[in-house]
Design an enzyme around this catalytic site. Structure first.
Site, mmCIF file in Angstrom:
data_model
loop_
_atom_site.group_PDB
_atom_site.id
_atom_site.type_symbol
_atom_site.label_atom_id
_atom_site.label_comp_id
_atom_site.label_asym_id
_atom_site.label_seq_id
_atom_site.Cartn_x
_atom_site.Cartn_y
_atom_site.Cartn_z
ATOM 1 N N GLU A 319 0.108 -2.001 0.801
ATOM 2 C CA GLU A 319 0.288 -0.642 1.399
ATOM 3 C C GLU A 319 -0.981 -0.186 2.591
ATOM 4 O O GLU A 319 -1.779 0.340 2.426
ATOM 5 C CB GLU A 319 -0.502 0.384 0.225
ATOM 6 C CG GLU A 319 0.486 0.164 -1.156
ATOM 7 C CD GLU A 319 -0.101 1.109 -2.217
ATOM 8 O OE1 GLU A 319 0.788 1.581 -3.170
ATOM 9 O OE2 GLU A 319 -1.521 1.379 -2.435
ATOM 10 N N GLU A 433 6.520 -0.688 -5.853
ATOM 11 C CA GLU A 433 5.826 -0.384 -6.987
ATOM 12 C C GLU A 433 6.479 1.018 -7.211
ATOM 13 O O GLU A 433 6.343 1.837 -6.436
ATOM 14 C CB GLU A 433 4.268 -0.032 -6.325
ATOM 15 C CG GLU A 433 3.342 -1.414 -5.830
ATOM 16 C CD GLU A 433 2.141 -0.943 -5.649
ATOM 17 O OE1 GLU A 433 1.480 0.006 -5.852
ATOM 18 O OE2 GLU A 433 1.545 -2.117 -5.084
#
Length: 544
Positions: A319, A433
């Site tokens: 991320e 995710e």
């Protein structure tokens, strides 16, 4: 959006049957060798946009429940709707003829609302059928593209939209097309990073038959085909380090799943709010940091290789919208200890290139991913990031995204990001995710505030119930597979086995820290499987 454009990804198909097929831009998955005697064009859906009312379609069920409304996708005048004030059933179908045996896919733009999972888009070949559930789109009333495939054995098949629902449940569909070939979720993954710590603190898991088994075996049997593991450099609790990753990766491979390694380049969690370097690297210069990234990546992947394991996918960073290894590798100005540090894209490009290069040194076949999040911030924020990476010639094979619907927008937003990014950079896209709660409650045996603990946080139409959790995971998988452009590879469920046990918590520096994710696992508080486990399967077919 081009409704007549084939949406299948190159990864799913082998070859073309003749020059006519190439010229038409069609895609074919295998099939009989006598291609010259078979149709060279895909079948045509009569009135697939419902501009001529219900011409070409048959209806059955409650009178008037299936009808044509105004305002179709992309500004077209009409769309098919299923709706009634009272409980009803509705079937709208069309028979396709003159087909060739092999894979056939029907796709459509859809919206739905009301009671969950009451409408399906189906493709039928006699008693065999494949279907996909229309997702609830009340979150933003946006159109979502769905696709479902079936291997047909004859010369005809039936397209069907079927609804059986309480009153005021609705479904709408438009721009129905068919193509030869198959759409599928190539990646149906599970992040298993917390399993070793969970098991060491007493967690147990049961399969649908009540047998106590390791969670990776339960998930693999359900259809999961990729196991994801994060790597920290020197974590305080001794988990998610090189040695632990090798041990868990061995289990993943023995379960016959592929391996996805997620390098955080930190001693603890990294995400958009924290990208801190390992303590041992804290005072490194940029050049020293490049060396450290290279050596750490080689060290972990080399240890796997020494144990007979090759990673199939590797994330260089987790991320990393704001960059990584702050402040040297940040992507925008950050106020650090009263000093504003500017964006450091040249450094970040070097760090990412070093990580990707190390991956390829160990295994040229391993796919490198760059992982971003916050789809809800708009496509411009994502393309700004990847344009900067591309300008510095950062090598990568796949694009990774996080998508939690309670934080990151709607399924329409997700599909838009997949289509835009894959087209702009010619890369397939993976949702690395996703997750959803099956309850809002805490485990009374090990209470700790959950990340999602309020009905106000939920996605409209998806309750925090076992069935709501399963439906949301399936909706994400189906949205990725059906995204226009055909470049969505699949999705990874984040920590489906992180059930709540005392001692296995968030903070690696605090043994007393609790688990804020227990209500998003696909096992309940006693380790029993929830309905979401079945959604790891990519089999949409049934008989009878």
């Amino acid at each position: 959006m081009q409704q007549d454009r084939p949406f299948f990804g190159r990864r799913e198909f082998i070859g073309m049957a003749g020059a006519a097929g190439v010229a038409a831009g069609l895609v074919v998955l295998g099939g009989p060798t006598a291609a010259a005697a078979e149709p060279s064009r895909p079948p045509t859906v009569v009135n697939g946009g419902f501009e001529d009312g219900l011409t070409g379609w048959r209806t059955a069920g409650t009178a008037g429940a299936a009808h044509v409304d105004a305002a179709g996708v992309d500004g077209t005048a009409h769309r098919l709707a299923h709706w009634s004030e009272n409980p009803y059933s509705a079937i709208t179908s069309q028979t396709l003829s003159g087909l060739r045996p092999g894979w056939l896919t029907v796709s459509a733009w859809v919206k739905s609302g009301g009671e969950l999972g009451r409408s399906r888009l189906e493709l039928l070949d006699g008693p065999r059928s494949a279907s996909v559930v229309l997702p609830n789109t009340e979150q933003d009333d946006g159109w979502v593209r769905l696709a479902v495939s079936l291997r047909i054995g004859g010369r005809s098949a039936v397209i069907r939209l079927r609804t059986a629902a309480p009153g005021r449940t609705w479904a709408t569909i438009d721009a129905i097309t068919v193509q030869y070939g198959r759409v599928a979720s190539d990646i149906r993954g599970a992040d298993l990073s917390s399993v070793p710590k969970n098991e060491d603190h007493g967690a147990v898991y049961y399969d649908p038959r009540g047998r106590r088994l390791p969670p990776e075996r339960i998930l693999a049997a359900a259809g999961a085909n990729v196991g994801r593991l994060k790597v920290w450099v020197n974590p305080a609790d001794g988990y998610n380090n090189k040695a632990r990753v090798v041990q868990m990766a061995t289990r993943i491979k023995r379960a016959r799943m592929k391996l996805l390694v997620d390098f955080h380049y930190s001693d603890t969690w990294t995400d958009p709010g924290a990208q801190h370097p390992p303590a041992a690297w804290k005072n490194y210069t940029a050049a020293e940091m490049v060396r450290a990234v290279d050596e750490h990546t080689l060290d972990v992947l080399g240890a796997l290789k020494d144990n007979g394991i090759t990673a199939d996918y590797v994330q260089v960073g987790n991320e990393i919208n704001p960059g990584m290894l702050w402040p040297l590798g940040q992507t925008w100005d950050v106020d650090t200890t009263d000093v504003v540090v500017g964006a450091q894209w040249p450094n970040l490009g070097d760090f990412l290139t070093a990580g990707a290069g190390a991956v390829k040194k160990v295994s040229p076949q391993t796919k490198v991913l760059l992982h971003l999040t916050n789809v809800n911030n708009g496509i411009d924020s994502l393309t700004w990031w990847f344009d900067n990476a591309a300008a510095r010639s950062v090598p990568f094979d796949l694009i990774g995204l996080s998508f939690y619907g309670y934080w990151h927008g709607s399924l329409r937003d997700l599909q838009g990001a997949i289509t835009a990014l894959s087209s702009r950079y010619d890369k397939d896209v993976v949702v690395l995710e996703t997750a959803y709660p099956w309850t809002l409650a805490d485990n009374p045996a090990s209470p700790f505030p959950n990340v999602i603990d309020s009905s106000a946080q939920l996605i409209p139409g998806y309750p925090a119930t076992p069935d709501g959790q399963a439906a949301n995971f399936r909706a994400v998988l189906d949205a990725v597979a059906g995204a226009p452009g055909g470049r969505g590879l699949g999705a990874v469920y984040w920590e489906p086995a992180w059930t709540s046990v005392t001692g296995s918590g968030w903070d690696p520096t605090n043994p007393a820290a609790g688990d804020a994710w227990e209500n998003q696992a696909v096992f309940d508080w006693h380790g029993r499987p929830l309905p979401a486990l079945a959604e790891f399967s990519d089999d949409h077919t049934r008989c009878g």
